[in-house]
Design a protein around this motif. Sequence first.
Motif, short mmCIF file in Angstrom:
data_model
loop_
_atom_site.label_atom_id
_atom_site.label_comp_id
_atom_site.label_asym_id
_atom_site.label_seq_id
_atom_site.Cartn_x
_atom_site.Cartn_y
_atom_site.Cartn_z
N ARG A 82 0.95 -1.01 0.06
CA ARG A 82 0.02 -0.02 0.05
C ARG A 82 0.82 1.32 0.00
N ASP A 86 -1.29 6.22 -3.76
CA ASP A 86 -2.53 5.36 -4.37
C ASP A 86 -3.98 5.76 -3.76
N HIS A 87 -4.07 6.69 -2.55
CA HIS A 87 -5.18 6.89 -2.02
C HIS A 87 -5.71 8.40 -1.98
N ALA A 169 -2.58 4.56 5.13
CA ALA A 169 -2.72 3.74 3.99
C ALA A 169 -2.27 2.34 4.60
N ASN A 175 -10.75 -0.18 0.96
CA ASN A 175 -10.14 0.68 0.14
C ASN A 175 -11.17 1.95 -0.02
N ARG A 176 -12.27 1.96 -0.04
CA ARG A 176 -13.12 2.91 -0.06
C ARG A 176 -12.86 3.96 1.07
N ARG A 178 -10.23 4.12 3.09
CA ARG A 178 -9.08 4.64 2.89
C ARG A 178 -8.92 5.82 2.21
N HIS A 179 -9.55 5.78 1.08
CA HIS A 179 -9.55 6.88 0.02
C HIS A 179 -10.41 7.90 0.64
N SER A 182 -8.20 9.63 3.21
CA SER A 182 -7.19 10.25 2.51
C SER A 182 -7.37 11.47 1.93
N TRP A 183 -8.33 11.45 1.08
CA TRP A 183 -8.99 12.69 0.62
C TRP A 183 -9.21 13.89 1.65
#
Length: 252
Positions: A82, A86-87, A169, A175-176, A178-179, A182-183
């Motif tokens: 990870r 990527d996020h 991360a 993953n959603r 984490r995204h 991160s956003w």
Amino acid sequence: MIDTVTPERLLARADLCARWAGLALGAAVAQGLATMDSDDMAMPFVAAVTAFGLCAVGGVLLGDSLTPAPQDRVRRAALSPRRVRDHVPPRMARLLLLQSAFLVLLLTIGIAAADADRAGHSGRALAVTCAVGLTRRLTPWPGLHYATPVLVSVTLGTAACAWALRRIAHRPGENRQRHDRSWAITAAWGLLVSSQLLLVLGMIGRVLFYSQCAGMLGNVTALVIYPLGLLSLFALGWSVFTIVVPRAVDDE
């Protein structure tokens, strides 16, 4: 049937409330700092912008700390490592990094070109000599006096957000999620950087506006700072919207 709210949804809403509370607290603190009495008219405004950005970062980080841990007992690990990049939002992350580079560059130039003001306070003014030999000291200029709180706040905010992005991360979860986290962290850092860059650009623009002998250098500088200011306004609006939008609240 009585509709129940799960602890996960409560924590997700607590995260959103923490983001809003950070912005609200930042606005209240900024208003108090901007109206405080000071012999330096520019420093209260610098402190207000700095406090607003730091409170916004603190609210997002507090909300991220309320993220519920995954409830799955069986954890599945992906084969690929990870990575933070990527996020985060790819285009906006590049734009914010570009803005931070311009901020450091402008502050470096401002510190190198700064001079003392009429009262003898160093790092507050820009000395401009016209063709007739008259030297004017224009303030406020982003010298060491005003650049210090800006650099300190951006350094602290960058370190905190970088640590949070790395933590997000590498921790378990979807993953959603984490995204989304991160956003939000990226937007908080973007709010801090964009607001500070607008502050520095405003100082430089004001000096150029009141300078009647800037010449070609002033025209070239204006061609750079005005488009950069519009870009910073766009990044600031995106950052605020990304912080307040309920991306992390799942109502399903």
